[in-house]
Design a protein around this motif. Structure first.
Motif, PDB file in Angstrom:
ATOM      1  N   ILE B 206      27.784  49.189  35.732  1.00 54.60           N
ATOM      2  CA  ILE B 206      29.189  48.325  35.759  1.00 54.60           C
ATOM      3  C   ILE B 206      30.512  48.952  36.389  1.00 54.60           C
ATOM      4  O   ILE B 206      30.482  49.729  36.491  1.00 54.60           O
ATOM      5  CB  ILE B 206      29.039  48.576  33.746  1.00 54.60           C
ATOM      6  CG1 ILE B 206      30.370  47.615  33.399  1.00 54.60           C
ATOM      7  CG2 ILE B 206      29.733  50.179  33.384  1.00 54.60           C
ATOM      8  CD1 ILE B 206      30.354  47.606  31.982  1.00 54.60           C
ATOM      9  N   ALA B 207      31.038  47.518  36.728  1.00 52.42           N
ATOM     10  CA  ALA B 207      32.175  47.675  37.264  1.00 52.42           C
ATOM     11  C   ALA B 207      32.836  46.294  36.863  1.00 52.42           C
ATOM     12  O   ALA B 207      32.088  45.057  36.668  1.00 52.42           O
ATOM     13  CB  ALA B 207      32.054  47.648  38.621  1.00 52.42           C
ATOM     14  N   ALA B 208      34.177  45.778  36.805  1.00 49.21           N
ATOM     15  CA  ALA B 208      35.124  44.707  36.726  1.00 49.21           C
ATOM     16  C   ALA B 208      34.810  44.283  38.043  1.00 49.21           C
ATOM     17  O   ALA B 208      34.795  45.018  39.313  1.00 49.21           O
ATOM     18  CB  ALA B 208      36.184  45.108  37.008  1.00 49.21           C
ATOM     19  N   TYR B 209      35.435  42.846  38.574  1.00 44.78           N
ATOM     20  CA  TYR B 209      35.429  42.478  40.087  1.00 44.78           C
ATOM     21  C   TYR B 209      36.863  41.383  39.536  1.00 44.78           C
ATOM     22  O   TYR B 209      36.242  40.708  38.235  1.00 44.78           O
ATOM     23  CB  TYR B 209      33.991  42.046  40.369  1.00 44.78           C
ATOM     24  CG  TYR B 209      33.636  40.595  39.475  1.00 44.78           C
ATOM     25  CD1 TYR B 209      33.082  40.483  38.218  1.00 44.78           C
ATOM     26  CD2 TYR B 209      33.598  39.980  39.932  1.00 44.78           C
ATOM     27  CE1 TYR B 209      32.425  40.092  38.399  1.00 44.78           C
ATOM     28  CE2 TYR B 209      32.714  38.670  39.361  1.00 44.78           C
ATOM     29  CZ  TYR B 209      32.061  39.005  37.870  1.00 44.78           C
ATOM     30  OH  TYR B 209      32.020  37.576  37.967  1.00 44.78           O
ATOM     31  N   ASN B 210      37.338  40.999  40.423  1.00 43.32           N
ATOM     32  CA  ASN B 210      38.001  39.896  40.984  1.00 43.32           C
ATOM     33  C   ASN B 210      39.095  39.482  39.836  1.00 43.32           C
ATOM     34  O   ASN B 210      39.065  39.144  39.038  1.00 43.32           O
ATOM     35  CB  ASN B 210      37.457  38.901  40.984  1.00 43.32           C
ATOM     36  CG  ASN B 210      36.955  38.742  41.856  1.00 43.32           C
ATOM     37  OD1 ASN B 210      37.179  38.582  43.375  1.00 43.32           O
ATOM     38  ND2 ASN B 210      35.803  37.459  42.463  1.00 43.32           N
ATOM     39  N   ILE B 211      39.676  41.054  38.986  1.00 46.01           N
ATOM     40  CA  ILE B 211      40.478  40.493  37.552  1.00 46.01           C
ATOM     41  C   ILE B 211      41.898  39.993  38.541  1.00 46.01           C
ATOM     42  O   ILE B 211      42.567  39.511  39.331  1.00 46.01           O
ATOM     43  CB  ILE B 211      41.039  42.332  37.745  1.00 46.01           C
ATOM     44  CG1 ILE B 211      39.905  43.498  37.063  1.00 46.01           C
ATOM     45  CG2 ILE B 211      42.258  42.074  36.475  1.00 46.01           C
ATOM     46  CD1 ILE B 211      39.905  44.313  36.742  1.00 46.01           C
ATOM     47  N   GLY B 212      42.202  38.839  37.572  1.00 45.46           N
ATOM     48  CA  GLY B 212      43.391  37.676  37.764  1.00 45.46           C
ATOM     49  C   GLY B 212      43.331  37.264  38.816  1.00 45.46           C
ATOM     50  O   GLY B 212      44.186  35.960  38.939  1.00 45.46           O
ATOM     51  N   ARG B 213      42.190  37.110  39.922  1.00 46.08           N
ATOM     52  CA  ARG B 213      41.885  36.264  40.330  1.00 46.08           C
ATOM     53  C   ARG B 213      40.409  35.207  40.256  1.00 46.08           C
ATOM     54  O   ARG B 213      39.971  35.151  41.016  1.00 46.08           O
ATOM     55  CB  ARG B 213      42.203  36.334  41.848  1.00 46.08           C
ATOM     56  CG  ARG B 213      41.425  37.895  42.423  1.00 46.08           C
ATOM     57  CD  ARG B 213      42.038  38.510  43.508  1.00 46.08           C
ATOM     58  NE  ARG B 213      41.011  39.532  43.105  1.00 46.08           N
ATOM     59  CZ  ARG B 213      40.518  39.706  43.786  1.00 46.08           C
ATOM     60  NH1 ARG B 213      39.798  39.028  45.190  1.00 46.08           N
ATOM     61  NH2 ARG B 213      39.427  41.048  43.940  1.00 46.08           N
TER      62      ARG B 213
END
Lengths: 352, 352, 352, 352
Positions: B206-213
């Protein structure tokens, strides 16, 4: 001081899953030092660009593939390239005195006509190919120890042959009845993006592919023919299943002597692999799971007999990227260098 | 006899996951007939070439995208195309009298400057864009019923807005404290092969992506601002998780009135969605799982209050390809045609 | 000769996932020898009965739990038991001079009232509990080195605290705004069969659980309060996601100084963890995946700033069974014994 | 008005995966009304307590199992119970005039001695068992249409027999060479918690089980013997693979006439299943994936010939819970009631 010098090792083609496993395992190997990574498509990048999580540990540059320079810096070279490329590079490395371990199909075949028929690639290096040893230590330990060039087996053949060898070698089955139904995680298909390998496509699904024409078929048949003492054809069917790592080969064959029972065969298998540190024959009634092998160089073998049908069923579970690829190559290296066969290789899977 | 005539419907861009869900659902819809499938890259193929398992049921040809011809054959057109293409086709279809449901971002924004800032695409169709209605029926049912052009929400905004709307609309939270932590299956990223979407890469990770954008941010903010009555910025973080379908949005916000308890909020949410057949507010202490929604057009909402911190936490679970995409578009179609909002849509997930 | 003697080590409670990881890692540790495995429910079995694939390598018997005998045979004892049991055994082992590393919650709390409130277990061993050190080496390295009793952190607190510590320690955030949204593989929930952990239930689904009342909350708050210098409450939400191993904690907080940019924070994090071999701060724009950490004792940290909202978002990825449990305990052991902190621990994940 | 009356239907044993699929499918069936759910262990609960996500749609109470009362309320009863229970209830229901569809093994065997040998359960209802029809419509459509009692096939036999039937019926293979290597998702093993079915254990792993002694073996052999016209033994090996739904059966057999080519066999299969709306024979070179079938009542069949070995390989893919269980039972119901065989059944899978 010389006794503490590590052997300088290089990898040509380090960007794929085979490469990353080689890097990981060789970094932990007590007798080698990884000094060179090569690859045409990634020149100028570092290994950490390809696998950011390893940047702290293995951040070698990806360099051009120039055999002279490689040979100057490395005693041993692993080739992890698409089929048809190793045979262009290996001769130059061998000439300079390197030991070469090829992970592609290029040096697996004694008969290059078979190679050309199945791979569609012409070859002119018959003399060199003839010196290559098939890198399955459980069958060819002594010859590997003498070899300068080793053609490492495919992952399906590794699982399949470890299941079949005792049966064929000792004439326990009717060879032409042998059927291999193999199931692999998707990492065997590599890291190149393809629609059918997407999680959204491959998860929660299973399908067979390339029935009767998978390129590992002639490789399996070559060794089986050796063991049986005559030319054989083997039914081989691969399947992709929704998991990352692991191969299970389920092998069926009719027994020559229908009176044999399960424990007879377990005894025979155990004896056959007595001196093989990387093969574990399961106890009576125990069937191997691929998860047991994941992360280790082990092959787990389960043996069953169906007295109703007179067939033996053998299951063989490996980590396709370790015993099926990078780990086995290092096992061969250990033999070629005169080291202990288990050196630097993981013997405990990362279960669960 | 006319009363049994089915409404002729077309889909432009039928090859992706949005397309295949539209085809599947529209084939089962009692009031429509699928008469046209279009797509530039697959012209000349049939739908069964793209999805062999549907060849028996939905083997329409993939045709060229010629708006005049489409408008001649279809009363309603779904556009399931990359951003920036719908706005080139929709005006021509509208002019010919078609009803248009766009699944891209092109018609989601009242303010085209926002669209251009986030999507990098210039637009000159301000007049037409101004007529588009945002296709979230739970908020804009009446306007959708009157619309000729609907911009269907993204999957993340659908889950997020259904969780946030009652809170914002009724002033129950400090809007600037709202944080959306969203988790999606990989089918949201489409069927184009990419390394990070391979099963071997995406499984067991699992990973986050494109935080805040992430481009769904301004879409969420536009509607939240509407509800709150003033301009808002919302923290939105998407994650890819190792599953095919489903989105869970976990929403955090500080309550305006720290005295509210869980059952108060469940009552408020239940009242807010009383007339919404596709939203289910879970009982006290029940948190939704995405598996519950998989295969249906439902959104399950769970509400929790942490009296220690004064925050409300709302969880919203949908099938990203149905309520988050194709199903919601059909829900809008039902409203636009004056049909029952639930017509032709699956109300029972395929659990497990 | 004494210098080559390995330290005799025992594990009480070896049958769960924590136990099997401890066994696996300790078998590979160059300075210890695993001499005892204990567990009430499996007495009389061997470790190979519980985990057949390890029978060849670690086939110790599972023995009764008699502290006197254990202390006689072991210098160091790991306790991997349900909450409330370690506190009955540890005092006897300590009295006999053993070093004790407890993997349960029993020795994580300075304030036993907090423990009793959250775990519902009365405690009378206040004096001993007061000597326990919280086993997070990145924060308490020196005190662990001096400790005889270490209370090893939970897996969620490990990921969460490594993300939050630099921010709190240096006053970079408004502490009360901190929200932790954590996602874990199902192995964190153990090996006891439960319906919701079945593959058929947990695969292709995600849900939150125990919001605002998960027992790791007070553990996180205790350490955060220490770092901030005053009592804090932290919003903590765990989720189960469909994978075996790994935790990703996504942490949100409003920055005290909204002028800080991403690279400032990466610099601060890198400095904070400069001497921490098991923490890797990712470069600018790189977000960690749990797969990177799987199989290693590493924690990967990614840092992002959203200049629109003034929030910092920190992601922390670990292997829940290694850095989140067994590996971290061994890291503590290394410190307690004066060994290198990295000894015997895997530094390269088994990617993919 | 009578023509619009729906047929009242009950389910005994609604809590498992078979039950939840029956409920889901029967709720969508245009001619039936679900009026009764029974189950000993859940009496007093409602269906929504067992499956909260269905509470809005199917919230019937779970009632006691009293045959007289059931028969009074239901025209048709589905029994979804552990083996050995249906045969205690069915006679009473039949006596009262109900049509009965049993999903267990109790009414699959003509020869109750075989049943007793393999299931270890004594039976005294020989007369009634003799009236039961094996519920595989593709083979026994006409007899099912006349039946009052149907014993619905197991999921493995469904996939296996649809692959083997054309071959055996038309004498195309040497029957004793037939080998079935089957792979199933874990939902086939039910919802009772067991360690080996946990996601943490079953994910990323595959193993065989019950080789030569799985209870579906005699069921397969009974029908194969019918088709071949003499008693047969079939090699059957099941595997659990890491997915929720789906079975792929890969069937191997030596052809009687080695001159047959792939397209011959596809023609034969297509003709055999010409009137079977739920069987799809794939085109030349196309192999079925289980994902294609997931969510539908379809069976996809792929046919391959290996001219080197003279074997035919047939692959059969189904959704184990639909065509392999609940959907097939409803297909039988349709026949028993004289309705269209496809009524109320999903014909488009929920791909991806």
């Amino acid at each position: 001081m010389g006794k503490f010098r590590r052997v300088p090792v290089g990898i040509v083609g380090a960007s794929g899953y085979g490469g990353v496993q080689l890097v990981r395992l060789l970094m932990d190997h007590p007798e080698v030092e990884l000094v060179y990574l090569g690859g045409e498509s990634s020149i100028g990048k570092s290994f950490g660009d390809l696998y950011p999580h390893l940047a702290h540990a293995a951040n070698l540059p990806i360099e051009a593939v120039e055999p002279e320079i490689i040979a100057h810096r490395c005693e041993v070279v692993f080739l992890s390239l698409p089929n048809g490329l190793a045979c262009q590079i290996a001769p130059k490395l061998l000439e300079k005195g390197c030991k070469v371990l090829d992970l592609s199909a290029d040096y697996r075949f004694r008969n290059l006509t078979t190679y050309t028929n199945w791979y569609g690639i012409e070859r002119s290096d018959r003399t060199i190919a003839a010196t290559a040893v098939y890198g399955l230590p459980e069958l060819y330990r002594d010859r590997i120890a003498e070899a300068q060039l080793v053609g490492c087996p495919g992952s399906y053949p590794t699982a399949s042959l470890l299941a079949l060898s005792p049966l064929l070698k000792q004439g326990l089955i009717l060879p032409e009845t042998a059927i291999i139904d193999a199931k692999s995680g998707t990492s065997s298909s590599g890291r190149q993006p393809q629609t059918n390998l997407l999680l959204a496509e491959a998860d929660n699904s299973i399908a067979a592919y390339n029935i009767g024409r998978h390129r590992h078929t002639p490789e399996i048949e070559q060794i089986c023919s050796d063991l049986a003492g005559h030319e054989l054809m083997i039914q081989f069917t691969p399947h992709l299943i929704p998991m990352v790592r692991g191969i299970l080969a389920t092998v069926y064959a009719t027994m020559s002597d229908p009176g044999l029972v399960r424990d007879d065969l377990i005894t025979i298998f155990s004896a056959f692999y007595r001196n093989c540190p990387w093969v574990r024959v399961c106890g009576s009634g125990v069937y191997p799971q691929t998860k047991w092998a994941s992360g280790s160089n082990l092959c787990y073998i389960g043996v069953e007999v169906d007295p109703r049908t007179g067939r033996v069923i053998v299951m063989s579970a490996i980590d396709n990227l370790i015993k099926g690829q990078a780990g086995q190559a290092i096992q061969c290296l250990n033999l070629m260098m005169g080291w202990d066969e288990t050196l630097g290789l993981p013997k405990l899977g990362f279960y669960p």
